[in-house]
Design an enzyme around this catalytic site. Structure first.
Site, short mmCIF file in Angstrom:
data_model
loop_
_atom_site.label_atom_id
_atom_site.label_comp_id
_atom_site.label_asym_id
_atom_site.label_seq_id
_atom_site.Cartn_x
_atom_site.Cartn_y
_atom_site.Cartn_z
N SER A 1 0.85 -1.20 0.00
CA SER A 1 0.00 0.00 0.00
C SER A 1 0.88 1.24 0.00
O SER A 1 2.00 1.21 0.53
CB SER A 1 -0.87 0.01 1.26
N TYR B 1 -1.54 0.03 10.17
CA TYR B 1 -1.72 -0.42 8.79
C TYR B 1 -0.48 -0.07 7.96
O TYR B 1 0.10 -0.92 7.28
CB TYR B 1 -2.98 0.22 8.19
N SER C 1 2.52 -2.11 8.96
CA SER C 1 2.50 -3.49 8.46
C SER C 1 2.87 -3.55 6.98
O SER C 1 3.56 -4.47 6.54
CB SER C 1 1.13 -4.14 8.69
N LYS C 2 2.45 -2.55 6.22
CA LYS C 2 2.75 -2.55 4.78
C LYS C 2 4.22 -2.17 4.53
O LYS C 2 4.85 -2.69 3.61
CB LYS C 2 1.81 -1.60 4.05
N THR D 1 -12.57 -0.47 -3.96
CA THR D 1 -12.76 -1.83 -3.46
C THR D 1 -13.68 -1.75 -2.24
O THR D 1 -13.88 -0.67 -1.69
CB THR D 1 -11.42 -2.44 -2.99
#
Lengths: 245, 72
Positions: free
Chosen positions: A143, A156, A159-160, A191
């Site tokens: 991401s 988030y 983690s990416k 999405t």
């Protein structure tokens, strides 16, 4: 665009929706066999039924966040069931857009399980010479949050970013084994994950010079990176952001 | 660890479908590369408490040599 045969077997995780759905359909359209992994059999069946060659899509229901230790054996079992694997495209992901005041450890670890540990241990299984075909490829969907993190993306984005760093390392370890490893870092793509967080995102989508992305934009890139046309590309993270960053 | 189990573990370290034997010459295996050597160093340390370095591999020619390092 490279055409595949049904002997070319690709694992696609997160294949029941969003980018994973699009990737599974794209590789199916190009003639490959797709082992489609997600939790929901119903959603996977819907994806299979709407594909061009449903007979080349094989459904595997699995929660990748459970028993991560066992994921290398899971990949081995897929090889034994379907044959040597040509590619692993890891699209499963958990978002967690929360500011510092409301972070909790349990959810944070769950996010790292799905976004970091599961792809790494799936890759560990894939990397075993006995499980993959020659000239194979691993692609992680990361991401832009891993490169340009914003407010609310501590976990988030972390983690990416970890996944992108792991991708670089794994690409160096596997280069001599004939496995290329790359990642794609999308900005906002239409999405279910994006739509669920629309109000929390706080980004003005009108600022995207090319508008926000569509899943097919990402699956087209994945199809290129997995193909022989990309034979000299490994260890790279491709930012796809419609020009916003 | 029994010798048969040791051989199975070496099969996983080398990631090979080839049937291994103790007298097999490691240099004949294309799988015996720097990553396999790193994995062997970790394997000997975590299972047998044996510390090895890359220099030790100069005297390791066969799987039997690794087994002897492990003391089995």
């Amino acid at each position: 665009m490279t055409q595949y045969s049904k002997e070319d077997i690709f694992i696609v995780t997160g294949a029941s929706s969003g980018i994973g759905y699009s990737v599974a359909q794209k590789f199916n359209e190009l003639g490959a066999s797709v082992v489609a992994i997600a939790r929901s059999v119903d959603k996977l069946t819907q994806m299979k039924n709407s594909s061009k060659y449903p007979e080349n899509i094989f459904i595997e229901s699995k929660d990748l966040g459970k028993n991560i230790d066992e994921l290398p054996n899971f990949v081995k079992s897929l090889k034994e069931k379907y044959g040597k694997l040509k590619g692993l495209i890891y699209c499963a992901g958990l978002d967690y857009l929360k500011v510092m005041q409301i972070l909790d450890v349990k959810t944070s670890k769950d996010v790292f399980d799905i976004n970091f540990f599961a792809p790494v241990f799936m890759a560990k299984g894939f990397a075993d010479r006995r499980n993959h075909a020659p000239n194979a490829s691993i692609i992680f969907i990361a991401s832009v949050a891993g490169v340009y993190p914003d407010k609310g993306q501590t976990i988030y984005g972390g983690s990416k970013a970890a996944l992108i760093a792991a991708m670089k390392c794994i690409s160096k370890e596997l280069a001599t084994k004939g496995v290329r490893v790359n990642s794609i870092s999308p900005a906002y793509v239409e999405t279910p994950m994006y739509l669920n967080n629309f109000e929390n995102i706080g980004t003005n989508i009108d600022e995207y010079p090319l508008g926000i992305g569509k899943p097919a934009d990402i699956s087209n890139m994945a199809a290129f990176l997995a193909s022989e046309d990309a034979r000299w590309i490994t260890g790279q993270n491709y930012i796809m952001d419609g020009g916003i960053f | 660890m029994k010798r048969e189990e040791f051989l199975e573990q070496m099969q996983d370290i080398l990631q090979t479908d080839e049937t291994l034997s103790f007298d097999m010459n490691l240099e004949d295996l294309e799988e015996w590369d720097s990553l396999s050597k790193m994995a062997t160093v970790a394997f000997l340390d975590s299972n047998f408490g044996i510390k090895t370095t890359f220099n030790d591999f100069e005297s390791i020619k066969t799987i039997e040599d690794i087994a002897q390092k492990a003391g089995i």
